[in-house]
Design a protein around this motif. Sequence first.
Motif, PDB file in Angstrom:
ATOM      1  N   LEU A 160      56.668 -32.357 -43.599  1.00  0.00           N
ATOM      2  CA  LEU A 160      57.402 -31.189 -44.083  1.00  0.00           C
ATOM      3  C   LEU A 160      58.636 -30.987 -43.219  1.00  0.00           C
ATOM      4  N   ILE A 161      59.784 -30.735 -43.853  1.00  0.00           N
ATOM      5  CA  ILE A 161      61.038 -30.547 -43.147  1.00  0.00           C
ATOM      6  C   ILE A 161      61.680 -29.242 -43.606  1.00  0.00           C
ATOM      7  N   SER A 162      62.164 -28.466 -42.652  1.00  0.00           N
ATOM      8  CA  SER A 162      62.912 -27.255 -43.003  1.00  0.00           C
ATOM      9  C   SER A 162      64.305 -27.665 -43.468  1.00  0.00           C
ATOM     10  N   MET A 163      64.718 -27.189 -44.625  1.00  0.00           N
ATOM     11  CA  MET A 163      65.997 -27.597 -45.199  1.00  0.00           C
ATOM     12  C   MET A 163      66.550 -26.472 -46.066  1.00  0.00           C
ATOM     13  N   LYS A 164      67.797 -26.650 -46.465  1.00  0.00           N
ATOM     14  CA  LYS A 164      68.420 -25.719 -47.397  1.00  0.00           C
ATOM     15  C   LYS A 164      68.793 -26.450 -48.673  1.00  0.00           C
ATOM     16  N   VAL A 165      68.714 -25.739 -49.789  1.00  0.00           N
ATOM     17  CA  VAL A 165      69.217 -26.274 -51.052  1.00  0.00           C
ATOM     18  C   VAL A 165      70.732 -26.063 -51.053  1.00  0.00           C
ATOM     19  N   ILE A 166      71.493 -27.138 -51.166  1.00  0.00           N
ATOM     20  CA  ILE A 166      72.956 -26.998 -51.155  1.00  0.00           C
ATOM     21  C   ILE A 166      73.588 -27.315 -52.515  1.00  0.00           C
ATOM     22  N   GLN A 167      72.827 -27.882 -53.438  1.00  0.00           N
ATOM     23  CA  GLN A 167      73.332 -28.118 -54.792  1.00  0.00           C
ATOM     24  C   GLN A 167      72.165 -28.137 -55.759  1.00  0.00           C
ATOM     25  N   ALA A 168      72.290 -27.391 -56.851  1.00  0.00           N
ATOM     26  CA  ALA A 168      71.264 -27.372 -57.900  1.00  0.00           C
ATOM     27  C   ALA A 168      71.974 -27.410 -59.250  1.00  0.00           C
ATOM     28  N   ASP A 169      72.269 -28.614 -59.710  1.00  0.00           N
ATOM     29  CA  ASP A 169      73.005 -28.839 -60.961  1.00  0.00           C
ATOM     30  C   ASP A 169      72.017 -29.355 -61.999  1.00  0.00           C
ATOM     31  N   GLU A 170      71.483 -28.421 -62.808  1.00  0.00           N
ATOM     32  CA  GLU A 170      70.461 -28.791 -63.794  1.00  0.00           C
ATOM     33  C   GLU A 170      71.015 -29.739 -64.843  1.00  0.00           C
ATOM     34  N   GLU A 171      72.255 -29.498 -65.277  1.00  0.00           N
ATOM     35  CA  GLU A 171      72.839 -30.318 -66.337  1.00  0.00           C
ATOM     36  C   GLU A 171      72.940 -31.782 -65.923  1.00  0.00           C
ATOM     37  N   ASN A 172      73.364 -32.023 -64.689  1.00  0.00           N
ATOM     38  CA  ASN A 172      73.493 -33.400 -64.197  1.00  0.00           C
ATOM     39  C   ASN A 172      72.302 -33.849 -63.367  1.00  0.00           C
ATOM     40  N   ARG A 173      71.267 -32.997 -63.322  1.00  0.00           N
ATOM     41  CA  ARG A 173      70.018 -33.292 -62.612  1.00  0.00           C
ATOM     42  C   ARG A 173      70.278 -33.690 -61.156  1.00  0.00           C
ATOM     43  N   LYS A 174      71.056 -32.854 -60.471  1.00  0.00           N
ATOM     44  CA  LYS A 174      71.339 -33.084 -59.055  1.00  0.00           C
ATOM     45  C   LYS A 174      70.766 -31.928 -58.248  1.00  0.00           C
ATOM     46  N   LEU A 175      69.756 -32.239 -57.462  1.00  0.00           N
ATOM     47  CA  LEU A 175      69.133 -31.256 -56.575  1.00  0.00           C
ATOM     48  C   LEU A 175      69.252 -31.812 -55.162  1.00  0.00           C
ATOM     49  N   ILE A 176      70.163 -31.241 -54.362  1.00  0.00           N
ATOM     50  CA  ILE A 176      70.506 -31.809 -53.066  1.00  0.00           C
ATOM     51  C   ILE A 176      70.102 -30.844 -51.950  1.00  0.00           C
ATOM     52  N   PHE A 177      69.531 -31.414 -50.883  1.00  0.00           N
ATOM     53  CA  PHE A 177      69.071 -30.627 -49.741  1.00  0.00           C
ATOM     54  C   PHE A 177      69.825 -31.041 -48.480  1.00  0.00           C
TER      55      PHE A 177
END
Length: 390
Positions: A160-177
């Motif tokens: 488990l790693i503590s992180m932040k969500v920095i991008q959540a683009d549902e249309e292009n299916r990009k979920l970046i931490f």
Amino acid sequence: MPVFTAAVGSVTGLSFLSQLFTGDAFSTHSSISTLINPSKFSKSCLKSPIKRSSFYPPKVSVSGGAKAEESEQVTTGAVEDSPDAIRQARRSADWKAARAYIESGSIYEGRIEGFNGGGLLVRFYSLVGFLPFPQLSPSRSCREPHKSIQEIAKGLIGSLISMKVIQADEENRKLIFSEKEALWSKFSKQINVGDLFEARVGSVEDYGAFVHLRFPDGFYHLTGLVHVSEVSWDLVQDVRDFLNEGDEVRVKIIKIDREKSRITLSIKQLEEDPLLETLDKVIPQDGSVGPDSLGTSNSYNIEPLPGLETIFEELLREDGITDVRISRQGFEKRVVSQDLQLWLSNAPAVDKQFTLLARAGRQVQEIQLTTSLDQEGIKKALQRVLERVP
């Protein structure tokens, strides 16, 4: 009502986001209640817990024997006949939850499920997101510099790693931490302009070097940039002539942009500017070089060093320069160079007068330049003059 499961299996990339969900239990590392209410999963690390269940459509209750039985049959049939709708509703709710993390700035405890050539694959309820290698904490590579990034990534699977969500683009299916952004939230409060740090050089670019700051706990939590102009007082044509990856250096924080999570560092400012000189610094008045080491005679009684008169004449032809005169001279213990050397001191101007120093043999002469130009303007004027003087 049956409970649907997410088949984890092997993960090869972000294409996993569209994988089908089948079975009778969630095959994640936590219970159903945890997945439905993520505040139980990450309550200790969230500023304001985000409940994923709040994004799902409310259940419809029907009272009355026959009607209740009929409703149950219809509902069950809808679930069995429309798995795509259930999967889509679940994914849509999870994308909304991801966007809520961005808006709140909350920390997410993400489990690492795999990696590829560019980064780590992170479980986010029914979704799988991506944590690029450059967004990992610098301590991971600094602690094990002998390991490749792929070896480090392999060792993180299941953790488990503590992180932040920095991008959540549902249309292009990009979920970046980003793990770095999570560390910034915690450790940026502990730094201030002027602080000195022991550090390690990370990547070196043409425009400067990224340097990892070592905190009192021994870990490298934050990264800053030493711009090429802050590497050395000497002329730096290639940063790699001065810094290489893995070098241990000492740096000073000269700027913090808390909005953009950026730290500007300097190496050269740990030393005094070598051009911040006057005659007193070049020849200290300690009596060690004899009583005639410094002369304060009237400038008209001091004979200019060979070549200076021509330079003075050319300087007076430059726009903005109104007067050039020798104010003092001194004598060094030894001959530094027979050639004439001329440089502009970085000492601040006093009454529009800048200081020039000229040296040849044992003699050093201090010159006062009266001008309306700033320091950069004087440098350009000197460059033009020296190009004209043979």
